[in-house]
Design an enzyme around this catalytic site. Structure first.
Site, short mmCIF file in Angstrom:
data_model
loop_
_atom_site.label_atom_id
_atom_site.label_comp_id
_atom_site.label_asym_id
_atom_site.label_seq_id
_atom_site.Cartn_x
_atom_site.Cartn_y
_atom_site.Cartn_z
N LYS A 166 -13.49 -3.10 8.84
CA LYS A 166 -13.13 -4.10 7.83
C LYS A 166 -14.24 -5.14 7.71
O LYS A 166 -14.85 -5.54 8.70
CB LYS A 166 -11.82 -4.79 8.24
CG LYS A 166 -11.40 -5.96 7.36
CD LYS A 166 -10.08 -6.57 7.85
CE LYS A 166 -10.23 -7.29 9.15
NZ LYS A 166 -8.98 -7.99 9.57
N GLN B 169 0.66 -11.10 -2.83
CA GLN B 169 -0.70 -10.65 -2.58
C GLN B 169 -1.37 -10.20 -3.88
O GLN B 169 -0.73 -9.57 -4.72
CB GLN B 169 -0.70 -9.47 -1.60
CG GLN B 169 -0.28 -9.82 -0.19
CD GLN B 169 -0.36 -8.62 0.73
OE1 GLN B 169 0.14 -7.55 0.41
NE2 GLN B 169 -1.00 -8.80 1.87
N HIS C 234 -8.63 -0.69 1.05
CA HIS C 234 -7.70 -1.80 0.83
C HIS C 234 -8.52 -3.04 0.48
O HIS C 234 -9.54 -3.31 1.12
CB HIS C 234 -6.91 -2.12 2.10
CG HIS C 234 -6.05 -1.00 2.60
ND1 HIS C 234 -4.67 -1.04 2.57
CD2 HIS C 234 -6.38 0.19 3.17
CE1 HIS C 234 -4.20 0.07 3.10
NE2 HIS C 234 -5.21 0.83 3.47
N ASP D 83 -3.28 -7.64 -4.54
CA ASP D 83 -3.52 -6.47 -3.71
C ASP D 83 -4.12 -5.33 -4.54
O ASP D 83 -3.58 -4.98 -5.59
CB ASP D 83 -2.19 -6.00 -3.12
CG ASP D 83 -2.32 -5.48 -1.71
OD1 ASP D 83 -3.45 -5.48 -1.20
OD2 ASP D 83 -1.30 -5.09 -1.13
N ARG E 149 7.45 -11.22 5.10
CA ARG E 149 7.19 -11.00 6.52
C ARG E 149 7.93 -12.06 7.33
O ARG E 149 7.88 -13.24 7.00
CB ARG E 149 5.69 -11.04 6.82
CG ARG E 149 4.94 -9.94 6.07
CD ARG E 149 3.46 -9.97 6.34
NE ARG E 149 2.77 -9.01 5.47
CZ ARG E 149 1.46 -8.90 5.37
NH1 ARG E 149 0.68 -9.69 6.10
NH2 ARG E 149 0.92 -8.00 4.56
N HIS F 42 -5.87 -1.29 -4.22
CA HIS F 42 -6.17 -0.11 -3.41
C HIS F 42 -7.02 0.82 -4.27
O HIS F 42 -6.65 1.15 -5.40
CB HIS F 42 -4.88 0.56 -2.93
CG HIS F 42 -4.12 -0.31 -1.99
ND1 HIS F 42 -3.11 -1.15 -2.42
CD2 HIS F 42 -4.25 -0.52 -0.66
CE1 HIS F 42 -2.64 -1.82 -1.38
NE2 HIS F 42 -3.32 -1.46 -0.31
N CYS G 207 0.79 -1.24 0.00
CA CYS G 207 0.00 0.00 0.00
C CYS G 207 0.82 1.29 0.00
O CYS G 207 0.45 2.25 -0.69
CB CYS G 207 -1.01 -0.01 1.14
SG CYS G 207 -0.48 -0.78 2.66
#
Length: 659
Positions: free
Chosen positions: A486, A401, A532, A403, A383, A405, A354
């Site tokens: 969320k 991911q 997100h 991912d 991670r 946004h 992000c």
């Protein structure tokens, strides 16, 4: 004796007011109903031996409820600990909390437990269970507890932690806060003390009420979860209200073991996690690579249809970016250590995509006419998970991911959340998942940023978007991250396990930190809303979920090999190679087994590889311009014209059906 007035609650509807004599226990209120194992009074769980007080509202806790199962399993943990100390008198006690579907207890012993030890311990547990020992609670002072448990060093440590924030969940099962209690196991026939343990409780009235249990395995575990502490031996077990439920659970575990993605990944030659590379860092083999590519290609196609724009970002960045985003403050423990480059500048492997997407948004001025702007990336992140939690592809240290946004105006937020959730659910359905519920995580009143008004609006908008889907909505009070509420999509697989899949999160934090702006219709600068959205969570984890969901038997569109051609003899190989060429011209993944194996061995090999279709040909087939068409379930059609056989494979792939 004086009377006391109580209210008895058997369920959320049935309430009974009753006057009873002083000293009446909670168990007596429920008339000896063996399905009731504890009571809840003023929000606190109590043993059935609890003497009710005037004005108490006493709620029944059935054995089959979540609390009842936890009490059953915690009681089983005590029985196991007693059995261990009867068989291994020098064993020192750690902690023994209930966990999902079972329990464990930690012990300090001279040598690790063996499978034979577990059998002996389980047999001893059965003896204790049949004795019908009573669990008897008594309050003790700290000093008295220390005196009674002087031979148990770990219990002494827990006494010192009573009520402390440093006491973990397992420790709190033992000591909690407030008064200190010991539970005695009393022989119901003789009144003899058989065993005792420091414990907050509550427990079942008797060991006889533990009808079905089994010890599962042993493992090493650091005391209180810290690698700085001594390594103890942990025994895991499970306990259930009936033998039938225990049997069903063990059958479920056996099926889950068959579906374990790590096992199937090796058997089907899909991926591996080489020791030379490192724990949690997978490599995909050619067949696994095909599945992953098809997953990504279909996802990419659907995202393009929904108006997403693809971006690419690097795997590492200067640490200042994560200082700006706040990740160094909040997630430093989960990040790999920095690399010292460029005269002492810290660089980090990225744990999130992000911050980089925000830089793309901020690379030039943005107009309201560009919004909503949907940026999407297959972004690989890293991670540093502790070795104890790394698990195949589902908990990895390096993963990609899917991912996205989304940057939009506040006025666009409702429609964007609605359409995003619809898109997410439909795409998951395309991959074969059908059984969902939604979880809405709301503000933690002690840990949040932004105004209450923004939180309330975003939470209500998410709730409305969730309700439109017609799915069960479960609330998660206080479960949101500090920057916004969320929605999580929870999906059940083929054997009923729940996996958290997609998340959709409203963020008030990053647009502020990065000073993101767009020019509105009146020329003023406005802050965008940031959403997100991770659809799979990670490609690797979703790969593992699908592998286990399908037990390796992927539908034809995802299968690495969609059909294997099996010649009856060597003379039939060229004929089937022509068949494969026709199929490949349509983009199908078809191979020919031209090995020297006998036909039956080739069929078995294709079955083991879980290939959806087998195409078999011999002399008669060649003469007729046909093939025998064999399905994964063993059924077969003979004399199928070549073009029809190719068309059937193509249709199964196009329709994304399971065969």
């Amino acid at each position: 004796m004086s009377d006391v007035r109580v209210i008895i609650i058997r369920d959320s509807v049935e309430r009974e007011e009753r006057v009873v004599t002083t000293g009446t226990t909670a168990g007596e209120l429920f008339d000896g109903d063996r399905s009731i194992v504890a009571a809840r009074v003023a929000g606190a769980l109590k043993d059935l031996a609890y003497p009710v007080a005037d004005g108490d509202e006493v709620e029944a806790v059935p054995l089959t409820s979540e609390d009842g199962l936890n009490i059953l399993r915690h009681s089983a943990a005590h029985v196991m600990a007693q059995a261990v100390q009867e068989l291994f008198p020098s064993a020192k006690l750690g902690i023994g909390p209930p966990i999902k579907d079972g329990f464990y207890y930690d012990f300090d012993v001279e040598t690790p437990f063996t499978p034979e030890d577990l059998k002996s311990i389980e047999k001893k547990m059965q003896e204790i269970q049949k004795r019908g020992q009573r669990f008897s609670r008594r309050v003790v002072s700290d000093d008295a507890a220390r005196e009674e448990l002087a031979a148990e060093p770990y219990k002494l440590e827990l006494i010192g932690l009573k009520g402390s924030a440093s006491a973990d969940d397992g420790a709190n099962v033992e000591v909690g806060a407030g008064e200190l209690t010991i539970y005695d196991n009393i022989d119901s026939r003789t009144g003899e003390l058989c065993w005792k343990d420091l414990c907050r409780g509550p427990h079942l009235p008797s060991t006889r009420l533990i009808p079905a249990f089994k010890l599962m395995r042993s493992a090493a575990a650091y005391w209180r979860g810290s690698e700085k502490n001594k390594q103890l031996q942990r025994i895991y077990g499970t306990a259930w209200p009936s033998k039938d439920e225990l049997k069903a659970y063990l059958e479920f575990l056996a099926e889950a073991e068959k579906r374990d993605h790590r096992k199937l990944g090796s058997e089907l030659d899909l991926f591996s996690i080489p020791e030379e590379i490192g724990s949690g860092l997978a490599v995909f083999h050619p067949r696994g690579g095909v599945i992953r590519r098809v997953m990504e290609d279909y996802s990419r196609k659907r995202h393009e249809q929904e108006g997403y724009e693809f971006v690419y970002t690097p795997h590492a960045t200067k640490g200042a970016l994560f200082e700006k985003s706040g990740h160094l403050d909040w997630y430093a423990d989960g990040m790999y250590p920095p690399m010292q480059l460029d005269e002492g500048t810290d660089y980090y492997l990225k744990p999130m995509n992000c911050p980089m997407h925000n830089l793309i948004f901020d690379a030039r001025g943005r107009s309201y006419r560009e919004l909503p702007l949907r940026l999407f990336e297959f972004g690989t992140v890293y991670r540093y998970e502790k070795s104890g939690v790394v698990h195949g592809l589902t908990r990895a240290r390096g993963f990609t991911q899917d991912d996205a946004h989304i940057y939009c105006t506040k006025e666009q937020m409702a429609d964007e959340l609605d359409s995003t959730l619809t898109f997410v659910l439909n795409l998951l359905r395309d991959y074969g998942l059908e059984d969902f519920y939604l979880e809405l995580s709301t503000k933690d009143p002690e840990k949040f940023i932004g105004s209450d008004e923004n939180w309330d609006e975003a939470t209500e908008t998410l709730r409305k978007a969730a309700e439109k889907q017609g799915l069960e909505l479960v609330m998660d009070p206080g479960g949101a991250a500090f920057y916004g509420p969320k929605i999580s999509v929870q999906a059940r697989d083929a054997i009923g396990r729940t996996w958290q899949m997609s998340t959709i999160q409203v963020d008030f934090n990053l647009p502020e930190r990065f000073n993101l702006e767009y020019t509105s219709g009146d020329g003023s600068k406005q802050r965008p809303v940031m959403i997100h959205r991770a659809l799979f969570g990670s490609i690797e984890r979703f790969f593992a979920v699908l592998l286990e969901h399908y037990a390796g038997a992927f539908p034809a569109w995802l299968a690495p090999v969609q059909a294997t051609c099996i010649p009856i003899g060597d003379a039939h190989v060229p004929y089937l190679q022509e068949f494969a060429a026709k199929a490949k011209a349509l983009g199908l993944r078809v191979d020919v087994d031209a090995s020297s194996d006998r036909m039956q061995k080739k069929i078995r090999n294709a079955q083991k590889a879980k290939v959806p279709f087998m195409i078999i040909a011999g002399d008669e087939d060649m003469e007729a311009g046909a093939v025998s068409f064999r399905y994964r379930d063993g059924t077969q059609k003979n004399g199928v014209p070549v073009d029809e056989a190719v068309a059937e494979i193509a249709k199964a792939v196009e329709d994304r059906v399971q065969v």
